[in-house]
Motif scaffolding. Structure first.
Motif: not given
Length: 207
Positions: A49-50, A56-57, A107-112
């Motif tokens: 997550t870090e 993200d930033q 859109e671009i999606t980042i997921f686990t």
């Protein structure tokens, strides 16, 4: 178009072209260093997550400027065993490519994603976009891509339209492939022209 506006447009075009060439040269040098064994992985425990918060930033302002939604969904808070700098470079390349080929309104999606099939317990990190996508022969070529394409059959080599940007997609993903090799991670690619692409990275869990 007034002459002053034309001149300004030409100047902007030249600046953009110079920046593109500079970025491509940097990528080629990085790829050469990877293939020559000059870059090594320093594995350590990293909070996923870090790492993704940093991504993200970095990319959200650019995504907003381009009119592309950047989504982080279903992110499992977990520790992974990786080199944070190399993994960050991998994600930078994947998201940079996705932004390059995703039109405004996309859109671009980042997921686990976890895979428990056939007794497995694999966790993947996916980058999925609604961009232009790739043909199957291009996906196959990317799986083999290196600094030189001379060993790839001609009908499998990547092709680019005359009005398309320099082939940074291929170079960037060649870097991704080399970096994932250092991290001993798998990558899976699914893509369809006009629909988009999905890149899934297998995560090595902290034992």
């Amino acid at each position: 178009m007034p002459e002053a506006d034309r001149d300004q447009a030409f100047i902007q075009y030249a600046a953009n072209s110079g920046q593109t060439l500079q970025q491509l040269l940097a990528q080629l040098l990085e790829l050469a260093a990877l293939e020559n064994g000059q870059i090594h992985a320093q594995l350590q425990q990293v909070e996923l997550t870090e790492l993704l918060n940093e991504i993200d930033q970095t990319f959200t302002p650019r995504a907003k400027k381009l009119g592309v939604r950047l989504n982080f969904e279903h992110i499992n808070a977990t520790s992974i065993l990786t080199d944070p700098q190399l993994m960050r470079r991998i994600l930078n390349n994947l998201i940079d490519n996705a932004l390059r080929y995703t039109p405004s309104g996309g859109e671009i999606t980042i997921f686990t994603q976890q895979d428990f099939s056939q007794g497995k317990n694999q966790q993947w990190l996916a980058v999925k976009d609604t961009g232009s996508g790739m043909h199957q022969h291009e996906v196959e070529a990317l799986r083999q891509l290196s600094l030189s394409q001379r060993d790839i059959p001609q009908h499998h080599q990547l092709s680019f339209d005359n009005n398309q940007a320099l082939p940074q997609l291929g170079v960037g993903l060649a870097i991704v492939r080399q970096l994932l090799g250092l991290l001993k991670c798998k990558i899976e690619v699914e893509s369809q022209p006009g629909v988009g692409s999905e890149f899934k990275i297998e995560l090595v869990m902290q034992s």
